[in-house]
Design a protein around this motif. Sequence first.
Motif, PDB file in Angstrom:
ATOM      1  N   GLN A   1       0.826  -1.455   0.103  1.00 22.08           N
ATOM      2  CA  GLN A   1       0.025  -0.336  -0.004  1.00 22.08           C
ATOM      3  C   GLN A   1       0.694   1.396   0.299  1.00 22.08           C
ATOM      4  O   GLN A   1       2.192   1.268   0.304  1.00 22.08           O
ATOM      5  CB  GLN A   1      -1.306   0.358   1.521  1.00 22.08           C
ATOM      6  N   VAL A   2       0.433   2.040  -1.398  1.00 11.37           N
ATOM      7  CA  VAL A   2       1.391   3.232  -1.269  1.00 11.37           C
ATOM      8  C   VAL A   2       0.547   4.616  -0.961  1.00 11.37           C
ATOM      9  O   VAL A   2       1.229   5.742  -0.851  1.00 11.37           O
ATOM     10  CB  VAL A   2       2.261   3.781  -2.258  1.00 11.37           C
ATOM     11  N   GLY A   3      -0.810   4.316  -0.440  1.00 11.43           N
ATOM     12  CA  GLY A   3      -1.415   5.827  -0.095  1.00 11.43           C
ATOM     13  C   GLY A   3      -2.876   5.327  -0.902  1.00 11.43           C
ATOM     14  O   GLY A   3      -3.187   4.592  -0.489  1.00 11.43           O
ATOM     15  N   GLY A   4      -4.064   6.160  -0.082  1.00  8.99           N
ATOM     16  CA  GLY A   4      -4.982   5.731   0.350  1.00  8.99           C
ATOM     17  C   GLY A   4      -5.686   7.216   0.336  1.00  8.99           C
ATOM     18  O   GLY A   4      -5.259   8.472   1.068  1.00  8.99           O
ATOM     19  N   ALA A   5      -7.178   7.178   0.585  1.00  7.48           N
ATOM     20  CA  ALA A   5      -8.191   8.181   0.485  1.00  7.48           C
ATOM     21  C   ALA A   5      -9.629   7.813   1.192  1.00  7.48           C
ATOM     22  O   ALA A   5     -10.122   6.969   0.127  1.00  7.48           O
ATOM     23  CB  ALA A   5      -8.383   9.390  -0.400  1.00  7.48           C
ATOM     24  N   PRO A   6     -10.377   8.324   1.624  1.00  5.04           N
ATOM     25  CA  PRO A   6     -11.942   7.696   2.137  1.00  5.04           C
ATOM     26  C   PRO A   6     -12.657   8.596   0.516  1.00  5.04           C
ATOM     27  O   PRO A   6     -12.255   9.540   0.148  1.00  5.04           O
ATOM     28  CB  PRO A   6     -12.569   8.868   3.241  1.00  5.04           C
ATOM     29  N   HIS A   7     -12.844   7.527   0.733  1.00  9.86           N
ATOM     30  CA  HIS A   7     -14.372   7.767  -0.207  1.00  9.86           C
ATOM     31  C   HIS A   7     -15.734   7.204  -0.024  1.00  9.86           C
ATOM     32  O   HIS A   7     -15.952   6.366   0.840  1.00  9.86           O
ATOM     33  CB  HIS A   7     -14.018   7.215  -2.187  1.00  9.86           C
ATOM     34  N   HIS A   8     -16.882   7.196  -0.870  1.00  6.85           N
ATOM     35  CA  HIS A   8     -18.149   7.167  -0.768  1.00  6.85           C
ATOM     36  C   HIS A   8     -18.507   5.617  -2.142  1.00  6.85           C
ATOM     37  O   HIS A   8     -18.298   6.677  -3.197  1.00  6.85           O
ATOM     38  CB  HIS A   8     -19.383   8.017  -0.427  1.00  6.85           C
ATOM     39  N   GLY A   9     -18.882   4.533  -1.773  1.00  2.00           N
ATOM     40  CA  GLY A   9     -18.786   3.485  -2.350  1.00  2.00           C
ATOM     41  C   GLY A   9     -19.889   2.257  -2.221  1.00  2.00           C
ATOM     42  O   GLY A   9     -19.345   2.309  -1.268  1.00  2.00           O
ATOM     43  N   PHE A  10     -20.495   1.851  -2.911  1.00  2.00           N
ATOM     44  CA  PHE A  10     -20.704   0.274  -2.859  1.00  2.00           C
ATOM     45  C   PHE A  10     -21.980   0.272  -2.404  1.00  2.00           C
ATOM     46  O   PHE A  10     -22.072  -0.139  -0.818  1.00  2.00           O
ATOM     47  CB  PHE A  10     -19.963  -0.396  -2.813  1.00  2.00           C
ATOM     48  N   GLY A  11     -22.579   2.140  -2.117  1.00  2.00           N
ATOM     49  CA  GLY A  11     -23.340   2.233  -1.060  1.00  2.00           C
ATOM     50  C   GLY A  11     -23.043   2.690   1.296  1.00  2.00           C
ATOM     51  O   GLY A  11     -23.989   2.181   1.599  1.00  2.00           O
ATOM     52  N   GLN A  12     -21.187   2.644   0.863  1.00  2.00           N
ATOM     53  CA  GLN A  12     -20.972   2.761   2.245  1.00  2.00           C
ATOM     54  C   GLN A  12     -19.675   3.176   1.712  1.00  2.00           C
ATOM     55  O   GLN A  12     -19.476   3.834   1.121  1.00  2.00           O
ATOM     56  CB  GLN A  12     -20.752   1.384   2.991  1.00  2.00           C
ATOM     57  N   ASP A  13     -19.531   4.722   3.016  1.00  2.00           N
ATOM     58  CA  ASP A  13     -17.600   5.292   3.354  1.00  2.00           C
ATOM     59  C   ASP A  13     -16.527   4.509   3.422  1.00  2.00           C
ATOM     60  O   ASP A  13     -16.688   2.992   3.891  1.00  2.00           O
ATOM     61  CB  ASP A  13     -17.887   5.537   4.499  1.00  2.00           C
ATOM     62  N   LEU A  14     -15.811   3.905   2.379  1.00  2.00           N
ATOM     63  CA  LEU A  14     -14.632   2.613   2.396  1.00  2.00           C
ATOM     64  C   LEU A  14     -13.019   3.866   2.244  1.00  2.00           C
ATOM     65  O   LEU A  14     -13.463   4.946   2.412  1.00  2.00           O
ATOM     66  CB  LEU A  14     -15.039   2.347   1.369  1.00  2.00           C
ATOM     67  N   ILE A  15     -12.174   3.688   2.367  1.00  2.00           N
ATOM     68  CA  ILE A  15     -10.851   3.916   2.303  1.00  2.00           C
ATOM     69  C   ILE A  15     -10.650   3.044   0.888  1.00  2.00           C
ATOM     70  O   ILE A  15     -10.518   2.286   0.804  1.00  2.00           O
ATOM     71  CB  ILE A  15      -9.638   3.583   3.402  1.00  2.00           C
ATOM     72  N   GLY A  16     -10.027   3.724  -0.201  1.00  2.00           N
ATOM     73  CA  GLY A  16      -9.784   3.613  -1.453  1.00  2.00           C
ATOM     74  C   GLY A  16      -8.442   3.512  -0.848  1.00  2.00           C
ATOM     75  O   GLY A  16      -7.282   3.979  -0.372  1.00  2.00           O
ATOM     76  N   ARG A  17      -7.599   2.260  -1.589  1.00  2.00           N
ATOM     77  CA  ARG A  17      -6.124   2.711  -1.632  1.00  2.00           C
ATOM     78  C   ARG A  17      -5.452   1.806  -2.331  1.00  2.00           C
ATOM     79  O   ARG A  17      -5.703   1.149  -3.805  1.00  2.00           O
ATOM     80  CB  ARG A  17      -6.224   1.310  -0.095  1.00  2.00           C
ATOM     81  N   ASP A  18      -4.235   2.926  -2.316  1.00  2.00           N
ATOM     82  CA  ASP A  18      -3.344   2.551  -4.116  1.00  2.00           C
ATOM     83  C   ASP A  18      -2.597   1.998  -3.484  1.00  2.00           C
ATOM     84  O   ASP A  18      -1.769   1.706  -2.611  1.00  2.00           O
ATOM     85  CB  ASP A  18      -2.622   3.901  -4.650  1.00  2.00           C
ATOM     86  N   ARG A  19      -2.004   0.928  -4.632  1.00  2.00           N
ATOM     87  CA  ARG A  19      -0.656  -0.392  -3.861  1.00  2.00           C
ATOM     88  C   ARG A  19      -0.146  -0.362  -5.617  1.00  2.00           C
ATOM     89  O   ARG A  19      -0.581  -0.228  -7.161  1.00  2.00           O
ATOM     90  CB  ARG A  19      -2.198  -1.540  -3.992  1.00  2.00           C
ATOM     91  N   ARG A  20       1.218  -1.006  -5.246  1.00  2.00           N
ATOM     92  CA  ARG A  20       2.244  -1.517  -5.975  1.00  2.00           C
ATOM     93  C   ARG A  20       2.949  -2.750  -5.895  1.00  2.00           C
ATOM     94  O   ARG A  20       3.143  -2.822  -4.799  1.00  2.00           O
ATOM     95  CB  ARG A  20       3.056   0.772  -5.740  1.00  2.00           C
ATOM     96  N   LEU A  21       3.039  -2.579  -6.750  1.00  2.00           N
ATOM     97  CA  LEU A  21       4.245  -3.526  -6.899  1.00  2.00           C
ATOM     98  C   LEU A  21       5.818  -3.917  -8.015  1.00  2.00           C
ATOM     99  O   LEU A  21       5.309  -3.142  -9.195  1.00  2.00           O
ATOM    100  CB  LEU A  21       3.673  -5.243  -7.176  1.00  2.00           C
ATOM    101  N   ILE A  22       6.417  -3.410  -7.712  1.00  2.00           N
ATOM    102  CA  ILE A  22       7.654  -3.233  -8.525  1.00  2.00           C
ATOM    103  C   ILE A  22       7.952  -4.687  -9.127  1.00  2.00           C
ATOM    104  O   ILE A  22       8.088  -5.563  -7.962  1.00  2.00           O
ATOM    105  CB  ILE A  22       8.969  -2.962  -7.949  1.00  2.00           C
ATOM    106  N   LEU A  23       8.262  -4.404 -10.125  1.00  2.00           N
ATOM    107  CA  LEU A  23       8.570  -5.617 -10.640  1.00  2.00           C
ATOM    108  C   LEU A  23      10.288  -6.241 -11.089  1.00  2.00           C
ATOM    109  O   LEU A  23      11.039  -5.645 -10.505  1.00  2.00           O
ATOM    110  CB  LEU A  23       7.949  -5.578 -12.400  1.00  2.00           C
TER     111      LEU A  23
END
Length: 65
Positions: free
Chosen positions: A43-65
């Motif tokens: 996980q490299v970041g995240g921010a609150p958002h509303h989706g699927f009828g509920q309050d969630l935390i969006g999460r940015d993820r990264r995989l260095i290959l």
Amino acid sequence: MGLQLTASGTEFAPSVGFPELALWTGSVPGAAGSIRQHAGFEQVGGAPHHGFGQDLIGRDRRLIL
């Protein structure tokens, strides 16, 4: 199926020149979370958002290959 799909993507991406994979996920835990963790996504970041009828935390993820 999710484990196989993730493995295929992480094996294919570097063969065509991708240096990393990035994805955005919601905060609802489940089997997908353990698959991403097993594959090495961090996980490299995240921010609150509303989706699927509920309050969630969006999460940015990264995989260095």
